[in-house]
Scaffold this motif. Structure first.
Motif, short mmCIF file in Angstrom:
data_model
loop_
_atom_site.label_atom_id
_atom_site.label_comp_id
_atom_site.label_asym_id
_atom_site.label_seq_id
_atom_site.Cartn_x
_atom_site.Cartn_y
_atom_site.Cartn_z
N ILE A 234 0.86 -1.19 0.00
CA ILE A 234 0.00 0.00 0.00
C ILE A 234 0.89 1.23 0.00
N ARG A 235 0.70 2.09 -1.00
CA ARG A 235 1.51 3.31 -1.15
C ARG A 235 0.62 4.53 -1.05
N ALA A 236 1.23 5.65 -0.69
CA ALA A 236 0.50 6.91 -0.61
C ALA A 236 0.25 7.44 -2.01
N PRO A 237 -1.00 7.79 -2.35
CA PRO A 237 -1.28 8.28 -3.70
C PRO A 237 -0.88 9.74 -3.90
N PHE A 238 -0.65 10.48 -2.81
CA PHE A 238 -0.25 11.88 -2.90
C PHE A 238 0.39 12.28 -1.57
N ASP A 239 1.01 13.44 -1.56
CA ASP A 239 1.58 13.96 -0.31
C ASP A 239 0.43 14.30 0.65
N GLY A 240 0.55 13.85 1.89
CA GLY A 240 -0.52 14.12 2.83
C GLY A 240 -0.17 13.71 4.24
N VAL A 241 -1.20 13.71 5.08
CA VAL A 241 -1.07 13.38 6.50
C VAL A 241 -2.03 12.25 6.82
N ILE A 242 -1.58 11.28 7.59
CA ILE A 242 -2.43 10.17 8.00
C ILE A 242 -3.42 10.67 9.05
N LEU A 243 -4.70 10.55 8.76
CA LEU A 243 -5.74 11.02 9.68
C LEU A 243 -6.15 9.93 10.66
N THR A 244 -6.44 8.74 10.16
CA THR A 244 -6.89 7.65 11.02
C THR A 244 -6.18 6.36 10.63
N LYS A 245 -6.01 5.49 11.61
CA LYS A 245 -5.44 4.15 11.40
C LYS A 245 -6.55 3.16 11.71
#
Length: 431
Positions: A234-245
């Motif tokens: 699983i990769r990040a689709p864009f620059d961002g911040v993780i909100l929930t796990k």
């Protein structure tokens, strides 16, 4: 109860206390009269007893009178006043056309999951982690998919080896065909031998085409196996911040089903550069809203923070149940404290707020300002007295007036009486 009604009641109460004290003292029985008189000594003792009794009466009257006079003096000297608090006001209120409430949302937001189904083997982020585009966030157990990829890559090598063998056969067939042709020209062999050599050459050329196609098929299988392996990562689709796990290591990830004790999304990510405010505007106020209109955003979590914004777009449909239209306001000023789902207030302005009007100013209600000796003053209430403070009036901000000379949070007298003086004792009226 008004002061004029409480004062007679207080006086009657004090008078009753004095009379009750006198009665209790006078009513005290004189035990000395029961004694047998033996000469002049009893008469002297009776006189002394009477003097002591009248002394106590006088002392009680004096004490009660002094207490009453002090209490009456303090009570009568205080004036009941109503106070208001000196506030901070923003000049942008003068440009406000409409106010609305809403929430901060991220325009670009995604729930990350895998296309494959499997057990979560590794998770490399927590809530609040910042990630870059294509950065690995999590990985599923993929040993079986990795083995399939290895097998597909081995098949590619087998196909390449077959091609090399076919190329060698082709070279031999070409050489044999050339020799056969030379021998046929010299009449050393029959024509049938020449035909056999030509057939062999054609077969070798056909084998080359088959080996080349086999290599392409093997590479396609290897690519499919590589894709299957990549789907477990699983990769990040864009620059961002993780909100929930949403999942932990060991959970079964099933994105396309709802199996028991399984998870769909692993984490939720948002691009903080796309934050905006979604506000509901009444249908009757739509004439005051336009695209690219300046706005000011205030967060409930940080009331002192005012951020510039602009109307980005309006959703082209009206909520029939609430008769409102959804308006999206983009942030012009960025602040790292702004988070998704925060409550916000939006002030739609007639024009952009100048730089000099971005800071708050001190303001009070106009009724708190009076004129003394030709100068505007306010009466600051502190404890049980007031202090006269000279102020400088400024512009009107909404229902308040800008002033200089007092500090926010101070209590000032609202509509002070013309007879109110500096240093006078007052009593705060209860609201």
């Amino acid at each position: 109860m008004p002061t004029r009604l409480r004062f007679p009641l207080f006086c009657s109460t004090i008078g009753g206390l004095i009379i009750a004290s006198l009665r209790s003292i006078v009513a005290t029985p004189d035990i000395s009269r029961l004694k047998i008189e033996r000469g002049a000594a009893p008469q002297v003792q009776g006189q002394r007893s009477r003097r002591r009794r009248w002394g106590r009466i006088v002392l009680a009257v004096v004490v009660v009178g002094l207490g009453a006079s002090v209490a009456l003096g303090r009570f009568a000297g205080k004036t009941s006043v109503e106070t208001v608090t000196v506030a901070q006001a923003y000049p942008a209120q003068n440009y406000t056309l409409l106010n609305a409430t809403g929430y901060v949302v991220a325009q670009r937001k995604a729930a990350l999951s895998s296309k494959a189904t499997g057990r979560l083997e590794w998770l490399g982020v927590l809530e609040g982690s910042r990630v870059k585009k294509d950065e690995v966030v999590a990985r599923l157990e993929n040993r079986d998919v990795g083995a399939s990829l290895g097998q597909a890559q081995a098949n590619v090598k087998v196909a390449q080896a077959n091609l090399e063998q076919g190329q060698a056969e082709l070279l031999d067939a070409q050489a044999n065909f050339k020799r056969t042709g030379d021998l046929l020209d010299q009449k050393f062999i029959a024509a049938a031998s020449y035909d056999t050599a030509q057939a062999r050459l054609n077969k070798a050329k056909a084998n080359i085409s088959g080996y080349t196609a086999a290599i392409a098929a093997a590479r396609a299988n290897a690519q499919a196996a590589q894709v299957a392996l990549d789907q477990t990562v699983i990769r990040a689709p864009f620059d961002g911040v993780i909100l929930t796990k949403n999942a932990n290591v060991g959970d079964n990830i099933t994105p396309f089903s709802s199996a028991a004790d399984s998870k769909g999304a692993v984490v939720t990510i948002a691009d903080m550069d796309t934050l905006e405010v979604e506000a509901d505007v009444s249908e009757s106020s739509l004439s005051k809203i336009r695209v690219d209109q300046p706005a000011e955003i205030q967060l409930d979590a940080f009331p002192e923070l005012r951020l510039a914004g602009t109307v980005s777009r309006t959703v082209p449909t009206v909520d029939r149940s609430k008769a409102t239209l959804l308006v999206k306001v983009r942030f012009v000023d960025r602040d790292p404290r702004v988070l998704p789902d925060m409550s916000a207030k939006v002030a739609f302005l007639s024009k952009a707020v100048p730089a000099e009007d971005r800071q708050p100013v001190t303001a009070v209600q106009p009724a708190a300002i009076v004129t003394r000796d030709g100068k505007p003053v306010v009466f600051v209430a502190d404890a049980d007295k007031v202090t006269q403070v000279a102020v400088t009036q400024g512009r009107k901000i909404g229902e308040l007036v800008e002033v200089r000379g007092v500090k926010p949070g101070q209590k000032v007298v609202l509509a002070p009486d013309p007879k109110l003086q500096d240093g006078q004792a007052v009593a705060m009226a209860k609201k």
